[in-house]
Write an enzyme that holds these catalytic residues in place. Structure first.
Site, PDB file in Angstrom:
ATOM      1  N   CYS A 277       0.810  -1.225   0.000  1.00 40.75           N
ATOM      2  CA  CYS A 277       0.000   0.000   0.000  1.00 40.75           C
ATOM      3  C   CYS A 277       0.839   1.269   0.000  1.00 40.75           C
ATOM      4  O   CYS A 277       0.339   2.352  -0.297  1.00 40.75           O
ATOM      5  CB  CYS A 277      -0.949   0.006   1.202  1.00 40.75           C
ATOM      6  SG  CYS A 277      -2.033  -1.413   1.157  1.00 40.75           S
TER       7      CYS A 277
ATOM      8  N   HIS B 218      -3.730   7.046   2.326  1.00 43.03           N
ATOM      9  CA  HIS B 218      -4.045   5.717   1.794  1.00 43.03           C
ATOM     10  C   HIS B 218      -5.462   5.349   2.240  1.00 43.03           C
ATOM     11  O   HIS B 218      -5.850   5.581   3.383  1.00 43.03           O
ATOM     12  CB  HIS B 218      -3.036   4.699   2.328  1.00 43.03           C
ATOM     13  CG  HIS B 218      -3.364   3.298   1.959  1.00 43.03           C
ATOM     14  ND1 HIS B 218      -3.646   2.922   0.669  1.00 43.03           N
ATOM     15  CD2 HIS B 218      -3.471   2.169   2.718  1.00 43.03           C
ATOM     16  CE1 HIS B 218      -3.906   1.623   0.645  1.00 43.03           C
ATOM     17  NE2 HIS B 218      -3.814   1.146   1.882  1.00 43.03           N
TER      18      HIS B 218
ATOM     19  N   ASN C  47     -10.101  -0.327  -1.056  1.00 39.24           N
ATOM     20  CA  ASN C  47      -8.649  -0.239  -0.947  1.00 39.24           C
ATOM     21  C   ASN C  47      -8.015  -0.837  -2.206  1.00 39.24           C
ATOM     22  O   ASN C  47      -8.015  -2.052  -2.381  1.00 39.24           O
ATOM     23  CB  ASN C  47      -8.205  -1.002   0.306  1.00 39.24           C
ATOM     24  CG  ASN C  47      -6.709  -0.950   0.539  1.00 39.24           C
ATOM     25  OD1 ASN C  47      -5.952  -0.480  -0.305  1.00 39.24           O
ATOM     26  ND2 ASN C  47      -6.273  -1.439   1.683  1.00 39.24           N
TER      27      ASN C  47
END
Ligand code: UT7
Length: 331
Positions: free
Chosen positions: A116, A256, A286
């Site tokens: 990520c 994020h 995500n």
């Protein structure tokens, strides 16, 4: 002479058409819309459907869009860095496949696997190439086809992830705009909480590994959550402090998009109101390396030259970090 900084000069993005809603997930696993919304902030995520399509097929339209916006031909790109944990193949690098598909015949390319935080790590790497004075057009892509490594019978992971790609073009800037500072961190001892068990050199694919579902993302959600809240908030705060930035100085936080509660914790630590925080987790979920550039893509028209922007991420590795940049153009 003014130091050369690496500025983002164009943004491109791509999300697949198919929307996997919370309602549809209710028919697949024991979950419900209310739980997903209140625990994560996610309402739907995009899924790349279609035989033979991979991460490069999302990266390509994202990069072509930025070339079009900037009015450049792909052959002008000198380097393309692709952040992904879902490459088209184990090798060659997806960056090479993207370059081939778009006709970036003069670029060298490679992948960065920092989960990520991949886009942040790639952005800092790409910025260094520009700052060195050696390169003038570097493309940084963040892309993941998370649906290719998600077990859609595991309710703890399948509700979170989605597919998507974002890309930025980095060019030299002599007005003091662009990437100004970064703090990047990694801690391999966190790998036990978030990883894929098989398919690497330690445990190559076998019939057993497939049957044991070891080619899917494994996550201990609560443990990752605790590290993420602290890691992302601490590093963002540290970046502000060491650059004497106050909440008033910052125009946007680009966090994020893993969980709305982690985003809120980071914004609170930075004393930033929600209006200054880019949040699109509700529509994309995500997308791992895709989240940060997809935020820039969604907000590009609202960004103004000189805006102070902080990007922050936390993910598998563990990897985490924050980057401060000054936006370089008005759309
Ligand atoms: O981007 C990479 C980094 N990843 C992250 O940052 C993710 C960090 N972790 C998280 O975002 C959260 O931990 C999750 C969203 C994964 C899970 O949320 P949580 O609030 O930590 O839930 P939990 O794991 O503590 O589970 C609470 C309860 C459990 O039931 P009991 O034991 O209390 O009866 C779970 O079994 O919720 C249950 N549960 C669910 N219920 C309905 C877990 N998943 C679901 C679900 N639907 N999908």
């Amino acid at each position: 002479m003014q130091k050369i900084t690496a500025a983002i000069s164009a943004v491109g993005g791509y999300v697949p058409e198919y929307r996997l809603t919370n309602k549809e997930l209710e028919t697949m696993v024991d979950t419900n819309d209310e739980w997903i919304r209140s625990r994560t902030g996610i309402e739907e995520r995009r899924i790349l459907k279609g035989e033979g399509l991979g991460s490069s097929d999302m990266a390509v339209p994202a990069v072509l869009e930025l070339c079009k916006k900037r009015g450049i031909d792909p052959s002008e790109i000198e380097c393309l860095i692709c952040a992904t944990v879902t490459p088209d193949m184990v090798f060659p690098a997806t960056a090479n496949i993207v370059c081939d598909k778009i006709g970036a015949v003069n670029a060298f390319g490679f992948d960065i696997g920092a989960a990520c935080s991949g886009f942040l790590f790639a952005l800092t790497t790409g910025a260094s190439f520009i700052e060195s004075g050696r390169y003038k057009k570097v493309v940084v892509v963040g892309v993941d086809k998370m649906s290719s490594i998600i077990d859609y019978s595991d309710r703890t992971t399948c509700i979170i992830f989605g597919d998507g790609a974002g890309a930025v073009l980095l060019e030299p800037n002599e007005e003091g705009n662009g990437v100004l500072d970064s703090i990047l961190k990694s801690d391999g001892s966190g790998s036990k909480y978030l990883h894929m068990k098989a398919g690497g050199s330690v445990r190559p694919a076998t019939m057993e590994s497939v049957l044991a579902k070891e080619h899917y993302a494994y996550q201990e959600g609560q443990a990752v959550f605790k590290f993420a809240v602290k890691g992302m908030a601490d590093v963002s705060y540290e970046l502000m402090e060491r650059n004497n930035l106050t909440a008033d100085d910052i125009a946007w936080l680009v966090p994020h998009q893993a969980n709305l509660r982690i985003i809120d914790a980071t914004a609170n630590r930075m004393s930033l109101p929600r209006e200054k925080v880019m949040i699109n987790i509700q529509k994309y979920g995500n997308t791992t390396a895709g989240t940060l550039p997809l935020c820039l893509w969604d907000w590009e028209k609202q960004l103004k030259k000189g805006d102070n922007i902080i990007l922050a991420a936390f993910g598998g590795g563990f990897t985490w970090g924050a980057t401060w940049l000054k936006w370089a153009y008005n759309s």
